[in-house]
Design a protein around this motif. Structure first.
Motif, PDB file in Angstrom:
ATOM      1  N   TYR A   1       0.851  -1.187   0.000  1.00 51.92           N
ATOM      2  CA  TYR A   1       0.000   0.000   0.000  1.00 51.92           C
ATOM      3  C   TYR A   1       0.891   1.242   0.000  1.00 51.92           C
ATOM      4  CZ  TYR A   1      -3.568  -3.430   0.871  1.00 51.92           C
ATOM      5  OH  TYR A   1      -4.390  -4.513   0.741  1.00 51.92           O
ATOM      6  N   PRO A   2       0.320   2.423  -0.255  1.00 61.09           N
ATOM      7  CA  PRO A   2       1.152   3.628  -0.408  1.00 61.09           C
ATOM      8  C   PRO A   2       2.100   3.884   0.762  1.00 61.09           C
ATOM      9  CG  PRO A   2      -1.068   4.070  -1.162  1.00 61.09           C
ATOM     10  CD  PRO A   2      -1.097   2.703  -0.563  1.00 61.09           C
ATOM     11  N   ASN A   3       1.658   3.625   1.982  1.00 61.88           N
ATOM     12  CA  ASN A   3       2.484   3.972   3.141  1.00 61.88           C
ATOM     13  C   ASN A   3       2.962   2.781   3.956  1.00 61.88           C
ATOM     14  OD1 ASN A   3       2.171   6.851   2.723  1.00 61.88           O
ATOM     15  ND2 ASN A   3       0.073   6.594   3.465  1.00 61.88           N
ATOM     16  N   SER A   4       2.687   1.574   3.481  1.00 57.44           N
ATOM     17  CA  SER A   4       3.072   0.405   4.272  1.00 57.44           C
ATOM     18  C   SER A   4       3.076  -0.843   3.409  1.00 57.44           C
ATOM     19  CB  SER A   4       2.100   0.213   5.446  1.00 57.44           C
ATOM     20  OG  SER A   4       0.805  -0.125   4.956  1.00 57.44           O
ATOM     21  N   ILE A   5       3.599  -1.897   3.991  1.00 58.70           N
ATOM     22  CA  ILE A   5       3.530  -3.219   3.377  1.00 58.70           C
ATOM     23  C   ILE A   5       2.962  -4.168   4.427  1.00 58.70           C
ATOM     24  CG2 ILE A   5       5.944  -3.698   4.005  1.00 58.70           C
ATOM     25  CD1 ILE A   5       6.080  -5.463   1.485  1.00 58.70           C
ATOM     26  N   VAL A   6       1.975  -4.969   4.043  1.00 54.88           N
ATOM     27  CA  VAL A   6       1.352  -5.919   4.961  1.00 54.88           C
ATOM     28  C   VAL A   6       1.910  -7.308   4.656  1.00 54.88           C
ATOM     29  CG1 VAL A   6      -0.800  -6.940   5.772  1.00 54.88           C
ATOM     30  CG2 VAL A   6      -0.739  -4.532   5.106  1.00 54.88           C
ATOM     31  N   LEU A   7       2.471  -7.938   5.679  1.00 56.05           N
ATOM     32  CA  LEU A   7       3.041  -9.273   5.548  1.00 56.05           C
ATOM     33  C   LEU A   7       2.149 -10.279   6.260  1.00 56.05           C
ATOM     34  CD1 LEU A   7       6.768  -8.411   6.359  1.00 56.05           C
ATOM     35  CD2 LEU A   7       5.751  -8.707   4.100  1.00 56.05           C
ATOM     36  N   VAL A   8       1.702 -11.278   5.530  1.00 56.61           N
ATOM     37  CA  VAL A   8       0.894 -12.350   6.101  1.00 56.61           C
ATOM     38  C   VAL A   8       1.765 -13.600   6.178  1.00 56.61           C
ATOM     39  CG1 VAL A   8      -1.148 -13.793   5.853  1.00 56.61           C
ATOM     40  CG2 VAL A   8      -1.228 -11.395   5.149  1.00 56.61           C
ATOM     41  N   THR A   9       2.040 -14.041   7.407  1.00 59.06           N
ATOM     42  CA  THR A   9       2.848 -15.239   7.598  1.00 59.06           C
ATOM     43  C   THR A   9       1.908 -16.441   7.620  1.00 59.06           C
ATOM     44  OG1 THR A   9       4.373 -13.940   8.946  1.00 59.06           O
ATOM     45  CG2 THR A   9       4.628 -16.318   8.990  1.00 59.06           C
ATOM     46  N   THR A  10       2.013 -17.272   6.598  1.00 59.91           N
ATOM     47  CA  THR A  10       1.108 -18.405   6.434  1.00 59.91           C
ATOM     48  C   THR A  10       1.656 -19.638   7.156  1.00 59.91           C
ATOM     49  OG1 THR A  10       2.136 -19.333   4.446  1.00 59.91           O
ATOM     50  CG2 THR A  10       0.590 -17.482   4.136  1.00 59.91           C
ATOM     51  N   ASP A  11       0.902 -20.729   7.069  1.00 60.04           N
ATOM     52  CA  ASP A  11       1.338 -22.001   7.640  1.00 60.04           C
ATOM     53  C   ASP A  11       2.119 -22.840   6.635  1.00 60.04           C
ATOM     54  OD1 ASP A  11       0.073 -21.316  10.004  1.00 60.04           O
ATOM     55  OD2 ASP A  11      -1.790 -22.366   9.506  1.00 60.04           O
ATOM     56  N   ARG A  12       2.411 -22.272   5.463  1.00 58.72           N
ATOM     57  CA  ARG A  12       3.205 -23.006   4.479  1.00 58.72           C
ATOM     58  C   ARG A  12       4.602 -23.281   5.035  1.00 58.72           C
ATOM     59  NH1 ARG A  12       1.154 -18.762   1.046  1.00 58.72           N
ATOM     60  NH2 ARG A  12       3.248 -17.932   0.803  1.00 58.72           N
ATOM     61  N   GLN A  13       5.115 -24.475   4.787  1.00 62.75           N
ATOM     62  CA  GLN A  13       6.458 -24.856   5.232  1.00 62.75           C
ATOM     63  C   GLN A  13       7.348 -25.029   4.018  1.00 62.75           C
ATOM     64  OE1 GLN A  13       7.732 -25.631   8.706  1.00 62.75           O
ATOM     65  NE2 GLN A  13       9.325 -24.949   7.318  1.00 62.75           N
TER      66      GLN A  13
ATOM     67  N   ILE B   1      -6.319  -6.608   6.508  1.00 60.25           N
ATOM     68  CA  ILE B   1      -5.610  -6.022   5.354  1.00 60.25           C
ATOM     69  C   ILE B   1      -6.446  -4.911   4.733  1.00 60.25           C
ATOM     70  CG2 ILE B   1      -4.680  -6.497   3.060  1.00 60.25           C
ATOM     71  CD1 ILE B   1      -4.111  -9.361   4.017  1.00 60.25           C
ATOM     72  N   GLU B   2      -7.725  -5.138   4.588  1.00 62.23           N
ATOM     73  CA  GLU B   2      -8.590  -4.110   3.969  1.00 62.23           C
ATOM     74  C   GLU B   2      -8.633  -2.837   4.806  1.00 62.23           C
ATOM     75  OE1 GLU B   2     -12.166  -6.386   3.357  1.00 62.23           O
ATOM     76  OE2 GLU B   2     -11.713  -6.596   1.196  1.00 62.23           O
ATOM     77  N   LYS B   3      -8.565  -2.959   6.111  1.00 56.92           N
ATOM     78  CA  LYS B   3      -8.503  -1.760   6.977  1.00 56.92           C
ATOM     79  C   LYS B   3      -7.222  -0.983   6.709  1.00 56.92           C
ATOM     80  CE  LYS B   3     -11.325  -3.517  10.796  1.00 56.92           C
ATOM     81  NZ  LYS B   3     -11.324  -3.947  12.212  1.00 56.92           N
ATOM     82  N   GLU B   4      -6.124  -1.705   6.477  1.00 56.65           N
ATOM     83  CA  GLU B   4      -4.856  -1.044   6.201  1.00 56.65           C
ATOM     84  C   GLU B   4      -4.907  -0.306   4.863  1.00 56.65           C
ATOM     85  OE1 GLU B   4      -1.092   0.294   6.913  1.00 56.65           O
ATOM     86  OE2 GLU B   4      -2.450  -0.749   8.284  1.00 56.65           O
ATOM     87  N   ALA B   5      -5.683  -0.827   3.920  1.00 55.33           N
ATOM     88  CA  ALA B   5      -5.760  -0.219   2.591  1.00 55.33           C
ATOM     89  C   ALA B   5      -6.556   1.079   2.586  1.00 55.33           C
ATOM     90  CB  ALA B   5      -6.383  -1.209   1.607  1.00 55.33           C
ATOM     91  N   LYS B   6      -7.375   1.304   3.607  1.00 55.60           N
ATOM     92  CA  LYS B   6      -8.247   2.475   3.625  1.00 55.60           C
ATOM     93  C   LYS B   6      -7.502   3.739   4.065  1.00 55.60           C
ATOM     94  CE  LYS B   6     -12.415  -0.235   4.523  1.00 55.60           C
ATOM     95  NZ  LYS B   6     -13.488  -0.543   5.478  1.00 55.60           N
TER      96      LYS B   6
END
Length: 332
Positions: free
Chosen positions: A50-62, A327-332
């Motif tokens: 997003y313009p002022n940040s990056i959102v990182l989602v840490t998944t359960d993928r190994q 994530i959608e809250k961060e995009a607003k």
């Protein structure tokens, strides 16, 4: 498939039933169902910029061997929260990218430009990947990342010092010396010297903290990047069981003397299983990791979280819709 369960990893049996239920009901967070278009998928983390940040989602993928190996219940929440613990504990050493952690699996961070180098720090002769110090030593390499290695070393022995052994982040990672990092234009000498110094200092804090809790922090990788003002920050993840090896201190000497692998609380035993059952670098299709092994790995991850932080792990709700809302809250 019989998996050794370490009695030295504190864990409540009620936790294990939650892990098995999550596995059986396929409630692991894969990232695939968040459903937002601006996703960039990594090995374990998904990014939303997003313009002022990056959102990182840490998944359960190994991941391992540059492949996806399994989906481990609650792993993402463990990694994200252990990282946040270490980021907070070491922010006096080097600034980091954390803005907030609004969900167990989600970190909102500053936008940074990563250096194309993984800052690997090692204190033991071990590893099973092609870039590891042991695999290279085993194949005859005696100059590793510009460091001369003596003859007669054995697997899992303690090194004479903590070593800075960086690797590139190419399509196929490779060990590289500090001199070559500069000469090949990956980083300036000033930036590399700063990152090396700070990563060694952070690793020392991690080793001392782990030792007090009955653990050996064996090795780890750090990543650094520059924010928009040109400040170098610690980014990505810090001293998690995905980016590090942790051994049980109490049994280390006896097991190594008897030719056994150290008791570990990281993903190494999963890598060793794949090494024993396929060629994880060459086989087009990998075998499915056994349920018992995957659930035991989850147990070790959750146990490690509780050892390091001193807090009981909160299992919470494994629901990707919650992540989408964050994530959608961060995009607003």
């Amino acid at each position: 498939m019989s998996v050794e369960r370490s009695t030295r990893v504190p864990f409540k049996e009620g936790h294990f039933s939650k892990i098995e239920k999550c596995y059986d009901e396929k409630k692991q967070i894969t990232g695939d169902e968040v459903g937002l278009d601006n996703r960039t998928k990594g090995k374990v983390r998904d990014q939303y910029v997003y313009p002022n940040s990056i959102v990182l989602v840490t998944t359960d993928r190994q991941s391992g061997f540059d492949r996806s190996l399994a989906s481990v219940p609650y792993k993402g929440a463990v990694l994200n929260q252990i990282s946040n613990f270490w980021f907070d504990k070491t922010k006096h050493i080097i600034p980091n990218h954390i803005i907030s952690v609004p969900h167990p699996n989600v970190t909102v961070g500053m936008k940074c430009t990563p250096f194309p180098i993984e800052m690997v720090v090692r204190s033991y002769m071990t590893g099973s990947t092609d870039t590891s110090i042991w695999k290279n030593y085993q194949s005859g390499v005696r100059n590793y990342c510009g460091i001369e290695l003596p003859e007669g070393m054995t697997k899992n022995q303690k090194l004479w010092d903590v070593l800075f052994t960086p690797t590139t982040k190419d399509e196929h990672d490779r060990p590289i010396s500090c001199e070559d990092i500069v000469s090949e234009g990956f980083m300036s000498k000033a930036d590399l010297d700063y990152c090396k110094s700070k990563c060694l200092e952070v690793f020392k804090v991690g080793q001392e903290w782990a030792s007090k809790r009955g653990l050996i922090l064996v090795d780890t990788k750090f990543e650094c990047g520059k924010d928009k003002e040109g400040n170098i920050r610690l980014i990505d993840e810090v001293m998690t069981p995905d980016s590090s090896r942790y051994w049980i201190k109490e049994t280390y000497s006896e097991r190594v003397e008897n030719g056994q692998e150290p008791e570990n609380i990281d993903k190494e035993f999963l890598r060793l299983w794949f090494r024993a059952n396929c060629d994880p670098y060459k086989d087009e299709v990998l075998p499915e990791a056994p349920r018992e092994l995957v659930c035991e790995l989850s147990r070790r991850y959750v146990g490690l979280y509780e050892i390091i932080t001193g807090e009981e792990f909160g299992f919470g709700n494994q629901d990707e819709k919650d992540i989408k809302d964050v994530i959608e809250k961060e995009a607003k």
